[in-house]
Write an enzyme that holds these catalytic residues in place. Sequence first.
Site, PDB file in Angstrom:
ATOM      1  N   GLU A  57       0.819  -1.220   0.000  1.00 38.06           N
ATOM      2  CA  GLU A  57       0.000   0.000   0.000  1.00 38.06           C
ATOM      3  C   GLU A  57       0.848   1.263   0.000  1.00 38.06           C
ATOM      4  OE1 GLU A  57      -2.539  -3.278   0.644  1.00 38.06           O
ATOM      5  OE2 GLU A  57      -0.722  -2.715   1.768  1.00 38.06           O
ATOM      6  N   HIS A 126     -11.178  -6.259   7.942  1.00 40.68           N
ATOM      7  CA  HIS A 126     -11.873  -5.926   6.699  1.00 40.68           C
ATOM      8  C   HIS A 126     -13.114  -5.066   6.961  1.00 40.68           C
ATOM      9  CE1 HIS A 126      -9.611  -9.588   5.758  1.00 40.68           C
ATOM     10  NE2 HIS A 126      -9.579  -9.152   4.513  1.00 40.68           N
TER      11      HIS A 126
END
Length: 334
Positions: A57, A126
């Site tokens: 990321e 998540h």
Amino acid sequence: MNMIQAINSAMDVMMARDPDVIVMGEDVGYFGGVFRATAGLQAKYGKTRVFDTPITECGIIGVAVGMGAYGLRPVPEIQFADYIYPALDQLVSEAARLRYRSNADFIAPITVRSPFGGGIFGGQTHSQSPEGIFTHVSGLKTVIPSTPYDAKGLLIAAIEDNDPVIFFEPKRIYNGPFHGHYDRPARTWADHPGAEVPEGYYKVPLGKAAVVRPGEAVTILCYGTMVHVVATTIEELGVDAEIIDLRTLVPLDIEAIEESVRKTGRCMIVHEATRTGGFGAELSALVTERCFYHLEAPVERVTGFDTPYPHSLEWAYFPGPVRIGEALKKILKD
């Protein structure tokens, strides 16, 4: 369209209009994204404009900042908002400050898309709602749509904006506006007015809230999934509440908030993120500072709990009709 289709349409429209728009991220190319939001874009625009990245990321956002500084308009996807933390330094120290520190010689016109919030039983890694972290950072804009129409129009506006935008997509309402009850089937977008999405180009301006429902008894400030949960609760309880969908947290439409609270004299804030340090705290402070002499009761907040995100107790964690109803009784009683 549902929200996924609207988001896909926004990127399609902008890639057709502007050859500098680039889509990048984990699995966004051939596979079309874990939620299929980028489906078909690589086949249409090629592998140099829609491409997969390594699972890094910080690298995704770092490359996007460089692309933006050299004239491109990258739209990187972070697969889940929970994964965005490795890129925090790039967003905070580089993207957010680039225009200011270079005296506008360079800009970072990047739009970071990411699914956020709960609703899929994704557990602690998540399901997080980290919007409060980014609203704290000067130089970043934070956008959270609640309907397909707004999702497309806001995403187009974000891509055209010359500043970095964090574009959080409530995955709980990707396919339909959940009403907040765990024991009832999910609704679809089929009959919702926000699902009427034009095929071509249009913008919803950043920094403009929407009055979802006018009312006189209390102002309810919310965004994303909570707009639908609040609307269902109000309908069930028969409360004359004015529901304001903030749509963008930064820039914030404080004028719309002030106008509503001064009319109703009461304010409640609903968001899914944890309570402490959540964006609701900032909203509460702003309302108290600007509307104190118009308030007839203390500002109420209904939020997620100050706990790690619970997997099996997901629906207990969400602000729902029961907790929203209890808060309404309290604020209307005062």
